[in-house]
Scaffold this motif. Structure first.
Motif, PDB file in Angstrom:
ATOM      1  N   UNK A   1      91.679  41.345  65.070  1.00 22.40           N
ATOM      2  CA  UNK A   1      92.472  41.308  64.007  1.00 22.40           C
ATOM      3  C   UNK A   1      94.057  41.667  64.679  1.00 22.40           C
ATOM      4  N   UNK A   2      94.346  42.676  65.541  1.00 20.74           N
ATOM      5  CA  UNK A   2      95.604  43.203  65.868  1.00 20.74           C
ATOM      6  C   UNK A   2      96.223  42.130  66.657  1.00 20.74           C
ATOM      7  N   UNK A   3      95.288  41.615  67.494  1.00 22.86           N
ATOM      8  CA  UNK A   3      95.886  40.389  68.654  1.00 22.86           C
ATOM      9  C   UNK A   3      96.183  39.287  67.632  1.00 22.86           C
ATOM     10  N   UNK A   4      95.777  39.107  66.474  1.00 24.96           N
ATOM     11  CA  UNK A   4      96.219  37.942  65.738  1.00 24.96           C
ATOM     12  C   UNK A   4      97.367  38.516  64.803  1.00 24.96           C
ATOM     13  N   UNK A   5      97.963  39.726  65.097  1.00 21.16           N
ATOM     14  CA  UNK A   5      99.048  40.083  64.147  1.00 21.16           C
ATOM     15  C   UNK A   5      98.820  40.705  62.839  1.00 21.16           C
ATOM     16  N   UNK A   6      97.473  40.760  62.563  1.00 18.93           N
ATOM     17  CA  UNK A   6      97.139  41.494  61.151  1.00 18.93           C
ATOM     18  C   UNK A   6      96.958  42.900  61.350  1.00 18.93           C
ATOM     19  N   UNK A   7      97.255  43.620  60.195  1.00 14.72           N
ATOM     20  CA  UNK A   7      97.065  45.041  60.110  1.00 14.72           C
ATOM     21  C   UNK A   7      95.832  45.262  59.417  1.00 14.72           C
ATOM     22  N   UNK A   8      94.950  44.558  59.139  1.00  7.30           N
ATOM     23  CA  UNK A   8      93.493  44.543  58.428  1.00  7.30           C
ATOM     24  C   UNK A   8      92.459  43.621  59.174  1.00  7.30           C
ATOM     25  N   UNK A   9      91.327  44.173  58.999  1.00  8.60           N
ATOM     26  CA  UNK A   9      90.234  43.390  59.572  1.00  8.60           C
ATOM     27  C   UNK A   9      89.612  42.468  58.466  1.00  8.60           C
ATOM     28  N   UNK A  10      89.497  40.969  58.733  1.00  8.53           N
ATOM     29  CA  UNK A  10      88.784  40.222  57.899  1.00  8.53           C
ATOM     30  C   UNK A  10      87.401  39.771  58.260  1.00  8.53           C
ATOM     31  N   UNK A  11      86.567  39.466  57.482  1.00 12.37           N
ATOM     32  CA  UNK A  11      85.086  39.149  58.072  1.00 12.37           C
ATOM     33  C   UNK A  11      85.100  38.125  59.131  1.00 12.37           C
ATOM     34  N   UNK A  12      86.062  37.250  59.187  1.00 11.39           N
ATOM     35  CA  UNK A  12      86.195  36.140  59.968  1.00 11.39           C
ATOM     36  C   UNK A  12      86.410  36.773  61.487  1.00 11.39           C
ATOM     37  N   UNK A  13      86.990  38.066  61.541  1.00 12.77           N
ATOM     38  CA  UNK A  13      87.182  38.624  62.893  1.00 12.77           C
ATOM     39  C   UNK A  13      85.824  39.252  63.171  1.00 12.77           C
TER      40      UNK A  13
END
Length: 330
Positions: A275-287
């Motif tokens: 998630x961090x490498x995608x620039x998000x500060x939260x985890x999604x089920x997709x991760x």
């Protein structure tokens, strides 16, 4: 099993830290992609494991770039790196170190082994004896080495990138389950596409691209990225989803030994890095879904019925991911 490296954060990562993760992580991947032709997903997973404080096992037939991937990651970081060629006559002390008696001081002095480095490249790990392989168990889980009753801390960050040929190749020893479980992820390089193989002939024909590879960051820089990844938020729903996936492997009729609690922890940590490498500060089920196979597959032991039906662990994991309900956000 020590779980102290996973501490639940109370706040999310600042946007500036995430931007730094994206920038440096992208630069690492770009540098490695310049060496490994046509394998961007493999490279991205290797960077993800590095930022998730895990260890990586690369398994495939000889000559597809396993060692090149490990060396490319090591050279992309301005940090200490050591390579260990695993052979049947390798001793545990070659890996961990040994205490030697100094006649001048009349005291024992510890001589660190090859594992005392930020990045350790273990080439063909399954060619060493089980006794030598087991020397890695403590350092992989606890980032420390105990020799003659004294414990020595390993440097941080610390990652082992091991390669191995399939166990059906001659002269190999299967990795024990306890050691496979300590690898956060297992990758398979696969053969390159015809286009990528043609590009490889152009770029690798005269000289190795590793010679032109320059470090993107240093050990302190990687430590900063790791600290940012730790603060990525994982909601209760996502955590429940990770637990449900692990529980499903333990109840599946085709699986004799399911995922361990360590696997659950590794999957969540890898999801945070993804998630961090995608620039998000939260985890999604997709991760979690994107990493479930590489994190869980190598830990599972299939039942005899699955082997008779010629089912692979990867197929079973894909089925579990498809069938497990994604919890609603709350």
């Amino acid at each position: 099993m020590t779980l102290s490296r996973e501490s639940a954060p109370t706040t999310s990562a600042p946007s500036g830290d995430l931007e730094h993760v994206v920038a440096v992580g992208g630069a690492l991947a770009a540098a490695m992609n310049g060496v490994i032709e046509g394998k961007p997903e493999v490279v991205r997973t290797a960077v993800t494991v590095l930022l998730a404080e895990g260890h990586l096992l690369v398994e495939d037939v000889p000559g597809v770039g396993k060692t090149m991937l490990a060396k490319a990651l090591a050279r992309s970081i301005d940090a200490s790196a050591r390579r260990v060629q695993f052979t049947p006559d390798l001793l545990p002390s070659d890996i961990t170190g040994v205490s030697i008696y100094n006649q001048e001081t009349r005291e024992f002095e510890f001589r660190p082994g090859a594992v005392f480095a930020h990045v350790v490249v273990g080439d063909e790990i399954n060619r060493a004896s089980p006794k030598a392989q087991s020397a890695l168990l403590e350092c992989m889980e606890e980032a420390q080495v105990t020799v003659d009753g004294h414990t020595y801390e390993l440097p941080h960050p610390f990652i082992i990138m091991a390669t191995q040929n399939p166990v059906e190749m001659e002269g190999t020893y299967p990795l024990p389950e306890a050691q496979r479980d300590r690898f956060m992820a297992r990758l398979s390089m696969g053969y390159p596409t015809p286009t990528a193989e043609l590009d490889m002939l152009d770029h690798h024909g005269a000289r190795s691209p590793l010679e032109d590879l320059r470090p993107v960051t240093d050990a302190e820089g990687i430590s900063r990225l790791i600290r940012a990844v730790r603060t990525v938020h994982a909601s209760p729903a996502v955590r429940q989803y990770v637990v449900d996936l692990a529980a499903a492997t333990r109840q599946h009729s085709m699986i004799r030994l399911g995922a361990s609690p360590r696997a659950t922890l590794h999957l969540l940590r890898a999801g945070r890095a993804h998630a961090a490498l995608a620039g998000r500060d939260h985890v999604l089920p997709d991760d979690i879904q994107a990493l479930a196979r590489v994190v869980l597959e190598h830990r599972l032991l299939l039942s005899s019925e699955a082997q008779l039906a010629r089912r692979s662990a990867g197929e079973v994991v894909a089925e579990i991911v498809h069938r497990t309900r994604v919890p609603a956000s709350r």
